[in-house]
Every structure is written in C-alpha cells, then in structure tokens.
Design a protein around this motif. Sequence first.
Motif, PDB file in Angstrom:
ATOM      1  N   TYR A 236      57.921  33.522  47.152  1.00 44.35           N
ATOM      2  CA  TYR A 236      57.241  34.735  46.541  1.00 44.35           C
ATOM      3  C   TYR A 236      55.981  34.448  45.652  1.00 44.35           C
ATOM      4  N   ALA A 237      56.131  33.018  44.711  1.00 42.23           N
ATOM      5  CA  ALA A 237      55.213  32.523  43.859  1.00 42.23           C
ATOM      6  C   ALA A 237      53.919  31.998  44.826  1.00 42.23           C
ATOM      7  N   LYS A 238      54.353  31.577  45.956  1.00 42.55           N
ATOM      8  CA  LYS A 238      53.287  30.931  46.902  1.00 42.55           C
ATOM      9  C   LYS A 238      52.382  32.061  47.389  1.00 42.55           C
ATOM     10  N   HIS A 239      52.994  32.852  47.834  1.00 45.62           N
ATOM     11  CA  HIS A 239      52.414  34.257  48.147  1.00 45.62           C
ATOM     12  C   HIS A 239      51.612  34.928  47.359  1.00 45.62           C
ATOM     13  N   LEU A 240      52.054  35.291  45.985  1.00 44.30           N
ATOM     14  CA  LEU A 240      51.252  35.938  44.944  1.00 44.30           C
ATOM     15  C   LEU A 240      50.069  34.984  44.852  1.00 44.30           C
ATOM     16  N   THR A 241      50.047  33.634  44.741  1.00 42.29           N
ATOM     17  CA  THR A 241      49.169  32.890  44.188  1.00 42.29           C
ATOM     18  C   THR A 241      47.990  32.364  45.331  1.00 42.29           C
ATOM     19  N   THR A 242      48.383  33.156  46.434  1.00 48.87           N
ATOM     20  CA  THR A 242      47.492  32.995  47.614  1.00 48.87           C
ATOM     21  C   THR A 242      46.878  34.366  47.781  1.00 48.87           C
ATOM     22  N   THR A 243      46.481  35.291  46.935  1.00 54.33           N
ATOM     23  CA  THR A 243      45.882  36.432  46.863  1.00 54.33           C
ATOM     24  C   THR A 243      46.969  37.602  47.826  1.00 54.33           C
ATOM     25  N   ALA A 244      48.072  37.298  47.880  1.00 56.35           N
ATOM     26  CA  ALA A 244      49.239  37.983  48.757  1.00 56.35           C
ATOM     27  C   ALA A 244      48.703  38.234  50.075  1.00 56.35           C
ATOM     28  N   LYS A 245      48.176  37.247  50.567  1.00 62.58           N
ATOM     29  CA  LYS A 245      47.642  37.265  52.141  1.00 62.58           C
ATOM     30  C   LYS A 245      48.676  37.208  53.012  1.00 62.58           C
ATOM     31  N   ILE A 246      48.883  38.049  53.789  1.00 61.59           N
ATOM     32  CA  ILE A 246      49.748  37.845  55.102  1.00 61.59           C
ATOM     33  C   ILE A 246      49.153  36.921  56.018  1.00 61.59           C
ATOM     34  N   PRO A 247      50.090  35.889  56.281  1.00 64.71           N
ATOM     35  CA  PRO A 247      49.702  34.890  57.248  1.00 64.71           C
ATOM     36  C   PRO A 247      49.049  35.266  58.523  1.00 64.71           C
ATOM     37  N   HIS A 248      47.773  35.083  59.106  1.00 66.68           N
ATOM     38  CA  HIS A 248      47.235  35.386  60.229  1.00 66.68           C
ATOM     39  C   HIS A 248      46.019  34.478  60.571  1.00 66.68           C
ATOM     40  N   HIS A 254      46.630  42.223  53.036  1.00 60.74           N
ATOM     41  CA  HIS A 254      47.396  41.658  51.870  1.00 60.74           C
ATOM     42  C   HIS A 254      48.477  42.861  51.652  1.00 60.74           C
ATOM     43  N   ASP A 255      49.514  42.499  50.983  1.00 56.91           N
ATOM     44  CA  ASP A 255      50.902  43.292  51.200  1.00 56.91           C
ATOM     45  C   ASP A 255      50.801  43.846  49.640  1.00 56.91           C
ATOM     46  N   GLU A 256      50.130  43.145  48.717  1.00 53.20           N
ATOM     47  CA  GLU A 256      50.120  43.663  47.233  1.00 53.20           C
ATOM     48  C   GLU A 256      49.121  43.216  46.330  1.00 53.20           C
ATOM     49  N   ILE A 257      49.007  43.403  45.148  1.00 53.97           N
ATOM     50  CA  ILE A 257      48.236  42.680  44.268  1.00 53.97           C
ATOM     51  C   ILE A 257      48.480  41.453  43.992  1.00 53.97           C
ATOM     52  N   GLY A 258      47.744  40.418  44.396  1.00 54.18           N
ATOM     53  CA  GLY A 258      48.024  39.083  44.252  1.00 54.18           C
ATOM     54  C   GLY A 258      46.906  38.518  43.289  1.00 54.18           C
ATOM     55  N   TYR A 259      47.180  37.043  43.302  1.00 56.74           N
ATOM     56  CA  TYR A 259      46.134  36.297  42.337  1.00 56.74           C
ATOM     57  C   TYR A 259      45.564  34.951  43.251  1.00 56.74           C
ATOM     58  N   ASN A 260      44.271  34.722  42.932  1.00 53.23           N
ATOM     59  CA  ASN A 260      43.678  33.691  43.381  1.00 53.23           C
ATOM     60  C   ASN A 260      43.852  32.522  42.699  1.00 53.23           C
ATOM     61  N   TYR A 261      45.176  31.928  42.532  1.00 54.69           N
ATOM     62  CA  TYR A 261      45.443  30.987  41.839  1.00 54.69           C
ATOM     63  C   TYR A 261      45.880  29.547  42.376  1.00 54.69           C
ATOM     64  N   ARG A 262      44.979  29.494  43.630  1.00 52.78           N
ATOM     65  CA  ARG A 262      45.790  28.226  44.372  1.00 52.78           C
ATOM     66  C   ARG A 262      44.728  26.999  43.778  1.00 52.78           C
ATOM     67  N   MET A 263      45.609  25.842  43.724  1.00 50.21           N
ATOM     68  CA  MET A 263      44.820  24.853  43.422  1.00 50.21           C
ATOM     69  C   MET A 263      43.932  24.128  44.511  1.00 50.21           C
ATOM     70  N   PRO A 264      42.982  23.703  44.464  1.00 47.41           N
ATOM     71  CA  PRO A 264      41.928  23.047  45.245  1.00 47.41           C
ATOM     72  C   PRO A 264      42.368  21.872  45.665  1.00 47.41           C
ATOM     73  N   ASN A 265      42.380  21.402  46.969  1.00 51.20           N
ATOM     74  CA  ASN A 265      42.646  20.142  47.484  1.00 51.20           C
ATOM     75  C   ASN A 265      42.020  18.924  46.552  1.00 51.20           C
TER      76      ASN A 265
END
Length: 385
Positions: A236-248, A254-265
């Motif tokens: 769930y944390a991974k989902h929320l921190t990747t803008t709650a984007k449904i994999p495609h 996106h299925d809920e309000i998410g956050y663009n919190y991903r760490m850059p490579n």
Amino acid sequence: MNQQWMQLANDIKALYGKDFVPLHEPTFDEKEIEYVTDCIKTGWVSSVGEYVTRFEQELAKFVGVKRAVAVVNGTAALHIALKVAGVEANDEVIMPSLTFIATANAVSYLGAIPHFVDVSYDTLGVDPTKLEQYLKSIGAFRNNQLFNKNTGRRIRAVVPMHTFGHPVDLDGIIEVCDKFNLILVEDAAESLGSYYKGKHTGTFGKISAISFNGNKIITTGGGGAIVTDDDSLADYAKHLTTTAKIPHRWAYEHDEIGYNYRMPNINAALGCGQLEKMPHFIKQKKVLTEKYIQLISKVKGVKLIVEPVNSTSNYWLQTLILEGNCDKNEVLEFLNKHGVMSRPIWTPMHLLKMYQHCPKSDLSNTEHLEQRIINIPSTPLKEVY
C-alpha cells in the motif's frame, strides 16, 4: 570562555586536521561515482530503475525486515507510514516535544493532531513511565479505543524518535502501547545502524521511517524509506508513493489520491554505494566517540551522551549536556567562532507557534534538556576507514 573550551576547540580541529570542522559531512568514494555514473550513462536517472529496487532490497536486509519502500525524504516516509498504519484526520498522535519538526509535520499532513509528551534523561526519547502515568490521567476507553477525556479525540498512535541515533526504551513503550491499544510507529530517521537488545531500531513497531538526508550516517542526497514486516502495508505504501497509479503498460489510471514520493534512481544509486560502507561508518563513529570521551573528560561541567543500557547506538551526532554554570548560547558562540561547528538541539515542538495549541503533558525534562544540549562535529574519522 575559559581555557578548557579553547583547548577542546583546538583538540577537535586537530582530530580532523582542519581549521574549520563542519557538523557532519557525507563521505563518498569511487563506488558512489561508479553507480551514479552508470545511471547517467544509461539514462535511468528518474523514479524507475534497477538501483531503486536494489537499494530497497539491500536496506531491508540490513535492517532485518521483509520490505523497504524508498521515498524522497524522511518526512514523506513518516507521512505515509502513519497513513498506512491507520492514523486518520482528527486523531491524536503521541510524540516527544523534543524532536525534529518533521515528526510533528508528518502527523499534521494527515489532519491529525500532535500530542506532546516528555522525554527521559537516559535516552533523550519518550519516557514510558511518565507516558503511562499521563495516559492514565487523561485517557478513557470507548469500544476498546483510547480517547482523550479533555479533547474528546481518539489517541491513535505513539511515535517515539531515536534521538541522535540513541534507541529509546522500546520495551517500556511497547508495554504502554499494548496496555492502551495504541499503534507504534517508530521515527527511526536518525538511527540507521542502531540496535535495541540486538534488534535494529525501526523493527519494533507496525511500520517505521528512516531518513537519508545529506547529514545522516548514510545519504542518498535527499531520501527516506518506509520499513516494515507487513507485506500488505508495504504494498500500500508503494502504491501511494507512486501517485496511486494502477499498473498498466500505457494508461494513466489512479484509484485514490496518491503522492509523488518516489526516490529517483540516481539517488538510490548513491544509497547503494553508501549502504555498502555502513559497517565501516559504524566503526568510525565508535572510534570518534572514544576520542571524544577522552577530550570531554578534561572539560568541567560537561557530559558526553553515550548509548543507553541495552542499546547499541550509531552515534549519528555527538551530543553534549552542559551542566553547572555553562551557558548554551555562550558555548555555541565560542565554538562556532573558533572553527568548530556546533548546533543546539531543536526548539521543542510545543514552543513553536503552529503547535502551541496542541495537547501536551508535563514537559519539565524536555525544557531542561533544551537549554543544555548541543551537538559537536560528528563526521566519521577517515583514518579508520
């Protein structure tokens, strides 16, 4: 200031071989350059890439948990950890007033209310004995949940912070959480490499947060991580921190309000190189502590904080408690003037204007320590590396 402080300033500069000694510098070598260069050459510098996955896996292994989710900073990590743990708007969250502001801010992001409690002289973290007595006086159970009799709000969680890398009394805090049905979320931002009774900090609660800011024991430039043994919380944390984007493969759903919190490579690449050095950094920190014990013993009215009983500290920041007639501001002025960067502990949260309205317990230990704690240079000594 007297000659003892001048001698200490000169001893610290001699220890580092510098005329000006910063508080805490990152340490890099060819390994970090190799990994970051690889990101640049391949073009995988943003939030997708093999170093993010590698960093998460290696961090989880180092800490001793099933999962780690890398994010942009420690505050974001704590924000999401609290959210997925079940903290909701209008809940109260117990935390020390003597903490970095990120602890209180992360709670506020959720619309929840920081509730400040006192700390122990032994650990500088939440005092479980005082906490239990306090909760007994202000708490009442409804449907097996604890409510604040004074505000009518639910008290949902406890967030202890391992100050400067020194573990809190986790046994005592866990006992309080169990007794009052509270969620334990550790703020382990400062304690990577610290252990309580042989177990890594950040592994005692439901979920925890770590920071990799530029001044931490290892850094990703800016960065943080959520760590947990609960796969569902990690997912769930991974989902929320990747803008709650449904994999495609191509669609943006996106299925809920998410956050663009991903760490850059590219940040994760830096972290992979740093994490490989953790055993060396810990060894360096221990040597520095031993040297400081010798130096501080020559200064009257000063005590060096060492790891609490049952604990192994990473000694992230070396910490002095000024006793007797030592004045904090005079010491800070003197050391900084003479080339030794030093800093006070944070202004307690209950004294900041945006948090003055929040509920709080007796904070006598907090207010006493705030007037007496300073940090001195803590960069690992390169001679040991």
